[in-house]
Design a protein around this motif. Structure first.
Motif, short mmCIF file in Angstrom:
data_model
loop_
_atom_site.label_atom_id
_atom_site.label_comp_id
_atom_site.label_asym_id
_atom_site.label_seq_id
_atom_site.Cartn_x
_atom_site.Cartn_y
_atom_site.Cartn_z
N GLY A 79 23.71 15.19 -13.99
CA GLY A 79 24.55 16.02 -13.13
C GLY A 79 25.71 15.24 -12.54
O GLY A 79 26.17 14.25 -13.09
N ILE A 80 26.17 15.70 -11.38
CA ILE A 80 27.35 15.14 -10.73
C ILE A 80 26.91 14.37 -9.49
O ILE A 80 26.09 14.85 -8.71
CB ILE A 80 28.34 16.25 -10.33
N ARG A 81 27.47 13.18 -9.30
CA ARG A 81 27.26 12.39 -8.09
C ARG A 81 28.61 12.04 -7.50
O ARG A 81 29.50 11.60 -8.21
CB ARG A 81 26.49 11.11 -8.41
N ILE A 82 28.73 12.22 -6.19
CA ILE A 82 29.96 11.85 -5.48
C ILE A 82 29.60 10.81 -4.44
O ILE A 82 28.68 11.02 -3.64
CB ILE A 82 30.61 13.08 -4.81
N TYR A 83 30.31 9.69 -4.46
CA TYR A 83 30.08 8.60 -3.51
C TYR A 83 31.30 8.50 -2.60
O TYR A 83 32.41 8.39 -3.09
CB TYR A 83 29.92 7.26 -4.24
N VAL A 84 31.08 8.55 -1.30
CA VAL A 84 32.16 8.34 -0.34
C VAL A 84 31.83 7.02 0.34
O VAL A 84 30.81 6.89 0.99
CB VAL A 84 32.26 9.49 0.68
N GLY A 85 32.66 6.06 0.18
CA GLY A 85 32.40 4.67 0.54
C GLY A 85 32.67 3.89 -0.73
O GLY A 85 33.79 3.63 -1.07
N ASP A 86 31.65 3.60 -1.52
CA ASP A 86 31.81 3.16 -2.89
C ASP A 86 30.54 3.51 -3.64
O ASP A 86 29.61 4.06 -3.06
CB ASP A 86 32.20 1.68 -3.01
N ARG A 87 30.46 3.18 -4.91
CA ARG A 87 29.32 3.64 -5.70
C ARG A 87 28.03 2.91 -5.37
O ARG A 87 26.97 3.30 -5.80
CB ARG A 87 29.62 3.56 -7.19
N PHE A 88 28.09 1.82 -4.58
CA PHE A 88 26.89 1.06 -4.25
C PHE A 88 26.48 1.20 -2.79
O PHE A 88 25.40 0.79 -2.40
CB PHE A 88 27.09 -0.42 -4.60
#
Length: 196
Positions: free
Chosen positions: A166-175
């Motif tokens: 599916g879809i993942r959204i990261y706000v900050g960064d991916r880690f």
């Protein structure tokens, strides 16, 4: 086609910013191809027979909100049997003390494509703003990454879509930062909606 006699190429870029505001600019320029003696010396190599490289100097103007700014830079293109890439880098002279360096890169290889865009604004030789955007797609996977550094603060946004996850959204960064998992659902009327 350019509507100005002194420039051979006209490029109009229109887009919406993250807040939905419509923005656009016009770039007029001429390209002059550069020749490197080494390019001709390498023609006897078997692999080089399938490879094409071109380098162009760019000279023109950028028009934003009716104001004109001088532009100069370079474009390099490279292609062979299954891969092609382009890198363009130019400087916009915004004032005597303010410049903007713009870099655009694209690469296509088989079913994989990648595009990167970055700009750096410098005032009196000091970086005051920096932005980077990258878009990568391979088969059913898509990744979008955006960084903006301004006033000593950095904002980061990362979007990932994989067919099976599916879809993942990261706000900050991916880690680190906040992660949203998004799923597409279809209602009884066949309309799609996004649930996170």
């Amino acid at each position: 086609d350019s509507d100005r006699e002194e420039y051979a190429v006209k490029a109009t870029v229109s887009y919406r910013d993250i807040e939905g505001n419509a923005l656009s600019y016009i770039l007029y320029y001429n390209e002059t191809e550069r020749f490197d003696r080494d390019d001709w010396d390498d023609r006897d190599d078997w692999e080089d027979r399938f490879e094409e490289e071109h380098t162009y100097d760019i000279d023109g103007i950028l028009i934003v909100d009716g104001a004109e700014y001088p532009v100069y830079g370079r474009t390099e293109t490279e292609s062979d049997r299954d891969e092609d890439s382009t890198e363009t880098q130019f400087v916009v002279q915004m004032s005597e003390t303010r410049t903007m360096l713009v870099t655009q890169e694209s690469e296509n290889e088989g079913r994989e494509s990648e595009q990167e865009y970055a700009y750096v604004i410098r005032e009196n030789g000091r970086t005051v703003e920096r932005s980077e955007f990258s878009f990568e797609q391979e088969d059913d996977e898509t990744e979008i990454e955006f960084f903006l550094t301004r006033d000593g603060r950095t904002q980061t946004f990362y979007f990932e879509h994989e067919g099976r996850h599916g879809i993942r959204i990261y706000v900050g960064d991916r880690f680190s930062g906040t992660v949203y998992r998004v799923h597409v659902e279809t209602d009884a009327d066949g309309n799609s909606c996004y649930v996170y």
